[in-house]
Design a protein around this motif. Structure first.
Motif, mmCIF file in Angstrom:
data_model
loop_
_atom_site.group_PDB
_atom_site.id
_atom_site.type_symbol
_atom_site.label_atom_id
_atom_site.label_comp_id
_atom_site.label_asym_id
_atom_site.label_seq_id
_atom_site.Cartn_x
_atom_site.Cartn_y
_atom_site.Cartn_z
ATOM 1 N N VAL A 116 0.770 -1.061 0.087
ATOM 2 C CA VAL A 116 -0.024 -0.073 0.006
ATOM 3 C C VAL A 116 0.911 1.181 0.037
ATOM 4 O O VAL A 116 0.590 2.362 -0.835
ATOM 5 N N GLN A 117 2.003 1.172 0.859
ATOM 6 C CA GLN A 117 2.727 2.226 0.913
ATOM 7 C C GLN A 117 3.544 2.727 -0.352
ATOM 8 O O GLN A 117 3.733 3.852 -0.883
ATOM 9 N N GLN A 118 3.888 1.631 -0.913
ATOM 10 C CA GLN A 118 4.814 1.693 -2.156
ATOM 11 C C GLN A 118 3.997 1.921 -3.465
ATOM 12 O O GLN A 118 4.699 2.490 -4.492
ATOM 13 N N ALA A 119 2.660 1.955 -3.423
ATOM 14 C CA ALA A 119 1.697 1.892 -4.403
ATOM 15 C C ALA A 119 1.705 3.378 -4.516
ATOM 16 O O ALA A 119 0.786 4.298 -3.987
ATOM 17 N N THR A 120 2.692 4.145 -5.263
ATOM 18 C CA THR A 120 2.334 5.537 -5.419
ATOM 19 C C THR A 120 1.887 6.224 -6.777
ATOM 20 O O THR A 120 2.204 7.414 -7.183
ATOM 21 N N SER A 121 0.931 5.244 -7.373
ATOM 22 C CA SER A 121 0.268 5.830 -8.643
ATOM 23 C C SER A 121 -0.578 6.919 -8.459
ATOM 24 O O SER A 121 -0.871 7.048 -7.184
ATOM 25 N N HIS A 122 -0.884 7.722 -9.283
ATOM 26 C CA HIS A 122 -1.635 8.923 -9.100
ATOM 27 C C HIS A 122 -2.639 9.090 -9.930
ATOM 28 O O HIS A 122 -3.749 9.801 -9.720
ATOM 29 N N GLU A 123 -2.902 8.643 -11.199
ATOM 30 C CA GLU A 123 -3.975 8.860 -12.068
ATOM 31 C C GLU A 123 -4.205 7.908 -13.133
ATOM 32 O O GLU A 123 -3.079 7.007 -13.561
ATOM 33 N N VAL A 124 -5.338 7.742 -13.801
ATOM 34 C CA VAL A 124 -5.656 6.867 -14.832
ATOM 35 C C VAL A 124 -5.562 7.599 -16.057
ATOM 36 O O VAL A 124 -6.410 8.527 -16.084
ATOM 37 N N HIS A 125 -5.055 7.180 -17.061
ATOM 38 C CA HIS A 125 -5.151 7.857 -18.299
ATOM 39 C C HIS A 125 -6.164 7.359 -19.305
ATOM 40 O O HIS A 125 -6.727 6.233 -19.235
ATOM 41 N N ASP A 126 -6.222 7.962 -20.445
ATOM 42 C CA ASP A 126 -7.271 7.654 -21.467
ATOM 43 C C ASP A 126 -7.163 6.228 -21.854
ATOM 44 O O ASP A 126 -6.083 5.399 -21.800
ATOM 45 N N THR A 127 -8.562 5.479 -21.876
ATOM 46 C CA THR A 127 -8.399 4.053 -22.276
ATOM 47 C C THR A 127 -8.809 3.853 -23.674
ATOM 48 O O THR A 127 -9.375 4.861 -24.496
ATOM 49 N N ASP A 128 -8.442 2.742 -24.391
ATOM 50 C CA ASP A 128 -9.325 2.441 -25.524
ATOM 51 C C ASP A 128 -10.004 1.037 -24.965
ATOM 52 O O ASP A 128 -10.331 0.579 -24.049
ATOM 53 N N ASN A 129 -10.140 0.240 -26.190
ATOM 54 C CA ASN A 129 -11.062 -0.897 -25.662
ATOM 55 C C ASN A 129 -9.880 -2.088 -25.133
ATOM 56 O O ASN A 129 -10.514 -3.298 -24.669
ATOM 57 N N GLU A 130 -8.794 -1.827 -25.021
ATOM 58 C CA GLU A 130 -7.924 -3.061 -24.547
ATOM 59 C C GLU A 130 -7.002 -2.572 -23.405
ATOM 60 O O GLU A 130 -6.679 -3.493 -22.617
ATOM 61 N N PHE A 131 -6.702 -1.398 -22.916
ATOM 62 C CA PHE A 131 -6.009 -1.168 -21.924
ATOM 63 C C PHE A 131 -6.103 0.264 -21.471
ATOM 64 O O PHE A 131 -6.810 1.010 -21.895
ATOM 65 N N VAL A 132 -5.495 0.187 -20.307
ATOM 66 C CA VAL A 132 -5.469 1.753 -19.665
ATOM 67 C C VAL A 132 -3.911 2.141 -19.119
ATOM 68 O O VAL A 132 -3.069 1.147 -19.033
ATOM 69 N N PHE A 133 -3.748 3.500 -19.221
ATOM 70 C CA PHE A 133 -2.431 3.888 -18.511
ATOM 71 C C PHE A 133 -2.667 4.405 -17.328
ATOM 72 O O PHE A 133 -3.441 5.130 -16.681
ATOM 73 N N ILE A 134 -1.656 3.942 -16.239
ATOM 74 C CA ILE A 134 -1.743 4.556 -15.115
ATOM 75 C C ILE A 134 -0.122 4.781 -14.721
ATOM 76 O O ILE A 134 0.711 4.627 -15.117
ATOM 77 N N ARG A 135 -0.258 6.170 -13.868
ATOM 78 C CA ARG A 135 0.973 6.902 -13.857
ATOM 79 C C ARG A 135 1.619 6.046 -12.298
ATOM 80 O O ARG A 135 0.955 6.138 -11.245
ATOM 81 N N ASP A 136 2.625 5.567 -12.319
ATOM 82 C CA ASP A 136 3.360 4.797 -11.071
ATOM 83 C C ASP A 136 4.514 5.496 -10.807
ATOM 84 O O ASP A 136 5.688 5.177 -11.858
ATOM 85 N N SER A 137 4.977 6.140 -9.887
ATOM 86 C CA SER A 137 6.272 6.583 -9.640
ATOM 87 C C SER A 137 7.041 7.402 -10.666
ATOM 88 O O SER A 137 7.977 7.424 -11.223
ATOM 89 N N GLY A 138 5.872 8.270 -11.497
ATOM 90 C CA GLY A 138 6.528 9.291 -12.422
ATOM 91 C C GLY A 138 6.569 8.293 -13.876
ATOM 92 O O GLY A 138 6.964 8.939 -14.872
#
Length: 231
Positions: A116-138
Motif C-alpha cells: 500500500v505504501q509503495q503504490a504511489t500511482s496517481h492517475e488513470v489515463h485515457d483508455t481504449d478497448n484493450e488497456f489503460v495507462f496509470i502513472r506509477d512513480s512518475g
C-alpha cells in the motif's frame, strides 16, 4: 515505516514490539494504551503505520480509524476476536490480525502494508478497448483491461487488482468507472467494480473472483443478475 503500537494491554504491546523489532523496514515510534492518546500523537507526528487493537476503553480502534479519516496512516488491526472482520473490510485496512500473532502472519501483514505504501500511482489515463495507462512513480505503465479482476475504493485511492498484484491509483472509483467500458465492467457496491468475465461464482451474497470475495450491495443485485443472463 514509522509505526505506532496501540493496545490497552501492556503484554500485548510488548509482544507486538518484539515482532516489529525483527523487521528491518519497521521503526517503532511509540506505543499507546488508548486510542485517544494515539489520536493526539497523530496530530503532531508523522506515522506511517498503526498496529491497532480494536477493543479498548473509551474510543475503540474502529472509532479511531474513522476519526483520523482517509489521509491517516496505513492500519493493521490486531485483535483477539474475529467479530469485527466485516467492519474492518469496509474500512479498507491493510490487514486484520488475530491474537496471538505468529511471526509469519505478522510479516505477511507488513508486506501488505508495504504494498500500500509503495503504490504511489496517481492517475488513470485515457483508455481504449484493450488497456489503460496509470502513472506509477512518475512512469506511465500500461495495464491490460483483460488483466483487471476488480477495482476497490480505498480512501483517496482505488486499487486495481490483477492476478499478480494490485496497483493503487490516486482517483475516485466514479472517475475510473467513467473511463472503463460498460460491456466489461460493472459496479456492484459503492466501493467495488468487477470485471464481469472474471466472476467465478456468487456465494452468500458475494462475488468470488480468483478466491477473493467481493461484496454485492442490494441496490446492484438485480442489475447484476440481468447482466449475468441467469437461467
Amino acid at each position: 515505516m514509522n509505526c505506532l503500537i496501540i493496545d490497552d494491554n501492556k503484554l500485548a504491546r510488548t509482544a507486538m514490539k518484539q515482532l516489529a523489532s525483527h523487521v528491518d523496514q519497521l521503526r517503532v515510534a511509540g506505543e499507546c494504551s488508548s486510542a485517544l492518546e494515539a489520536y493526539n500523537i497523530l496530530q503532531k507526528e508523522k506515522i506511517d503505520l498503526l498496529l491497532l487493537d480494536i477493543e479498548m476503553p473509551g474510543m475503540n480502534g474502529i472509532e479511531l480509524t474513522r476519526n483520523i479519516g482517509k489521509k491517516g496512516p496505513i492500519i493493521i488491526f490486531t485483535t483477539a476476536k474475529k467479530d469485527y472482520a466485516v467492519e474492518a473490510f469496509e474500512l479498507h485496512v491493510a490487514d486484520y490480525l488475530i491474537k496471538p500473532v505468529t511471526p509469519s502472519r505478522f510479516l505477511q501483514a507488513i508486506e501488505r502494508a508495504k504494498e500500500v505504501q509503495q503504490a504511489t500511482s496517481h492517475e488513470v489515463h485515457d483508455t481504449d478497448n484493450e488497456f489503460v495507462f496509470i502513472r506509477d512513480s512518475g512512469i506511465l505503465k500500461r495495464i491490460k483491461l483483460d488483466d483487471i479482476l476488480y477495482l476497490e475504493a480505498m480512501g483517496d485511492y482505488v486499487k486495481l487488482h490483477t492476478s499478480q498484484k494490485f496497483h493503487a491509483v490516486h482517483s475516485t472509483l466514479k472517475a475510473i468507472e467513467e473511463r472503463l467500458p460498460e460491456t466489461k465492467f460493472m459496479r456492484v457496491h459503492r466501493s467495488y467494480i468487477v470485471a464481469l468475465d472474471k466472476i467465478d461464482a456468487i456465494q452468500d451474497g458475494a462475488i468470488v473472483i480468483s478466491k477473493n470475495a467481493v461484496p454485492v450491495a442490494d441496490a446492484y443485485r438485480a442489475a447484476l443478475n440481468s447482466r449475468l443472463n441467469l437461467l
